[in-house]
Write an enzyme that holds these catalytic residues in place. Structure first.
Site, short mmCIF file in Angstrom:
data_model
loop_
_atom_site.label_atom_id
_atom_site.label_comp_id
_atom_site.label_asym_id
_atom_site.label_seq_id
_atom_site.Cartn_x
_atom_site.Cartn_y
_atom_site.Cartn_z
N LYS A 79 9.42 11.86 -5.30
CA LYS A 79 8.41 11.67 -6.36
C LYS A 79 7.02 11.58 -5.72
O LYS A 79 6.89 11.25 -4.53
CB LYS A 79 8.73 10.39 -7.14
CG LYS A 79 8.80 9.15 -6.28
CD LYS A 79 9.45 7.96 -6.98
CE LYS A 79 9.52 6.77 -6.06
NZ LYS A 79 10.37 5.69 -6.61
N ARG B 199 13.12 -3.25 -15.69
CA ARG B 199 12.16 -2.18 -15.94
C ARG B 199 12.88 -1.20 -16.86
O ARG B 199 12.73 -1.25 -18.06
CB ARG B 199 11.73 -1.55 -14.61
CG ARG B 199 10.39 -0.90 -14.63
CD ARG B 199 9.92 -0.49 -13.25
NE ARG B 199 10.89 0.29 -12.51
CZ ARG B 199 10.69 0.76 -11.28
NH1 ARG B 199 9.57 0.52 -10.66
NH2 ARG B 199 11.62 1.47 -10.68
N MET C 172 -17.52 6.52 -0.08
CA MET C 172 -16.61 7.45 -0.74
C MET C 172 -16.18 8.58 0.20
O MET C 172 -15.02 8.97 0.23
CB MET C 172 -17.30 8.04 -1.99
CG MET C 172 -16.36 8.79 -2.91
SD MET C 172 -17.21 9.63 -4.25
CE MET C 172 -17.96 8.27 -5.12
N TYR D 47 -23.97 1.08 3.30
CA TYR D 47 -24.38 0.43 2.06
C TYR D 47 -24.29 -1.09 2.19
O TYR D 47 -23.35 -1.61 2.79
CB TYR D 47 -23.44 0.83 0.92
CG TYR D 47 -23.59 2.26 0.45
CD1 TYR D 47 -24.79 2.70 -0.10
CD2 TYR D 47 -22.52 3.13 0.53
CE1 TYR D 47 -24.90 4.01 -0.55
CE2 TYR D 47 -22.62 4.43 0.08
CZ TYR D 47 -23.81 4.87 -0.46
OH TYR D 47 -23.92 6.15 -0.90
C1 PLP Z 1 11.29 5.28 -5.57
C2 PLP Z 1 12.70 5.00 -5.85
C3 PLP Z 1 13.66 5.07 -4.82
C4 PLP Z 1 13.30 5.30 -3.36
O1 PLP Z 1 12.80 4.11 -2.82
P1 PLP Z 1 12.46 3.98 -1.25
O2 PLP Z 1 12.25 2.53 -1.05
O3 PLP Z 1 11.24 4.79 -1.03
O4 PLP Z 1 13.63 4.51 -0.49
C5 PLP Z 1 14.99 4.90 -5.16
N1 PLP Z 1 15.36 4.65 -6.44
C6 PLP Z 1 14.46 4.56 -7.45
C7 PLP Z 1 14.94 4.29 -8.84
C8 PLP Z 1 13.10 4.70 -7.18
O5 PLP Z 1 12.22 4.59 -8.19
#
Ligand code: PLP
Length: 381
Positions: A44, A142, A318, A271
């Site tokens: 992701k 969640r 920036m 700055y």
């Molecule tokens: C992001 C995520 C992972 C991976 O987590 P890491 O700690 O980066 O290995 C696994 N399962 C779910 C549901 C996640 O959202």
């Protein structure tokens, strides 16, 4: 040109992505797992900033069986790039997503009866059977069906003829700390819910619970598959979890010195006049700032130059930051400086940068902006 790179103007600040190191890390992770446990690579948010497509191509040659993304757009980009491996969509879907699941062979997680019912109607109307992974909320609160009410939702799920339970999962709220009590409690709740499922004749194909922390420290929770994200980048989720010898960092953030300033005592930098030179100092300017994802700190943090640590002085702006290179007299325009990663014997870890903004390494990794070019080393054959 290396995988994933398009012709565009270069920049003297960039993220180096070592795909050879990524492949080696994944093979070490694969070798550490029992042969029967599958390896899902969570990519992701552009594989935490490394670039999802080149990372996925490398991963497929390095022992990874499937991928997870969060958004449909991320998954569709992988399909468009010719990645055929299974893709699980984490989180919860809405009706916006449903058509894409079918057209791009994406597997959603389902965490409520409402969404399951919508998917059932959708699949029935098209006369298809959709694979889904059942998300069980075991305490993270969640996404997911509550472990407390398993007997209630299980009986209703069994009615959905157009959904196939290809998997069931949960997610740990804390898997990478020394104290594993809550993780073990979550594991117990998950297994209890799975028993209710199986008593009702529902047998999800693939059971999974572990992220990187769980993979490292909770072997009793591996089940059929682990979902590894950050560890593949050679970054441990915390300072206290089990180590796998040989993992190396995949991401290095670099810039070259684009200006040098000679300061007299009393001169300021940047700055807000937050740095005042007490003595004659030599300052190097790097063309990278908070607009590229560097934490917006002042008079804090270090960079690496010629294998030595040099302190940031003044505030990060920036598009630029300034380091005091007085102690490295040979510093010159064009010298390569490391802002995250190794140089010689020195190392600035994502954890060190995270401490600067009271955050976590995940935030540092994913925060390097798209305008910082990615330069790929190695790559899938
Ligand atoms: C992001 C995520 C992972 C991976 O987590 P890491 O700690 O980066 O290995 C696994 N399962 C779910 C549901 C996640 O959202």
């Amino acid at each position: 040109m290396a995988a994933g790179q398009r012709m565009r103007p270069g920049r003297p600040a960039w993220v180096e992505v070592d795909l050879t190191a990524l492949g080696a890390n994944l093979r070490l992770i694969r070798a550490d797992l029992p042969a029967a446990v599958r390896l899902m690579h969570v990519i992701k948010d552009e594989a935490y900033g490394a670039g999802a497509i080149p990372v996925a191509r490398m991963a497929l040659t390095s022992g990874v069986d499937s991928f997870a993304t969060y958004t449909v757009a991320e998954a569709v980009a992988l399909r468009d790039a010719g990645i055929e491996a299974p893709i699980l969509l984490l989180g919860e879907r809405t009706a916006l997503d449903f058509d894409w699941l079918c057209s791009h062979r994406l597997t959603p997680c389902v965490g409520s009866l409402e969404v399951a019912a919508q998917l059932e109607v959708f699949a029935a109307a098209r006369d298809v059977v959709l694979d889904v992974h059942l998300k069980i909320n075991s305490g993270m609160n969640r996404y997911g069906f509550s472990w407390r009410a398993a007997s209630r939702w299980v009986s209703q799920l069994a009615e959905f003829r157009h959904l196939r339970l290809a998997g069931a999962l949960t997610h740990f709220a804390q898997s990478d700390e020394l104290d594993k009590r809550f993780a073990l409690q979550q594991l117990g709740r998950f297994q209890e819910a799975l028993r209710v499922l199986s008593d009702a004749g529902l047998t999800p194909g693939c059971i999974h619970a572990c992220n990187s922390g769980g993979f490292l420290d909770l072997p009793q929770a591996h089940h059929d598959m682990v979902r590894v994200g950050i560890l593949a980048l050679g970054v441990y989720p915390s300072a206290v979890c089990r180590r796998i010898p040989g993992l190396s960092p995949v991401l290095t953030v670099k810039a070259t010195i684009t200006a040098l300033q000679e300061l007299e005592p009393g001169d300021m930098v940047g700055y807000g006049m937050h740095f005042r030179a007490e003595s004659r100092r030599r300052i190097a300017v790097l063309p990278i700032g908070y607009g590229d994802g560097y934490p917006r700190v002042r008079n804090e943090g270090h960079a690496l130059l010629r294998g030595r640590r040099v302190p940031l002085v003044g505030g990060v702006s920036m598009d630029a930051l300034t380091v005091d290179v007085t102690d490295v007299p040979e510093a010159a325009l064009g010298d390569e400086i490391v802002l995250m990663g190794r140089q010689g014997e020195e190392d600035i870890t994502p954890h060190e940068l995270a401490a600067l903004k009271r955050s976590v390494s995940y935030d540092i990794l994913t925060n390097w902006r798209a305008r910082l070019p990615r330069r790929y080393l190695g790559g899938a054959p």
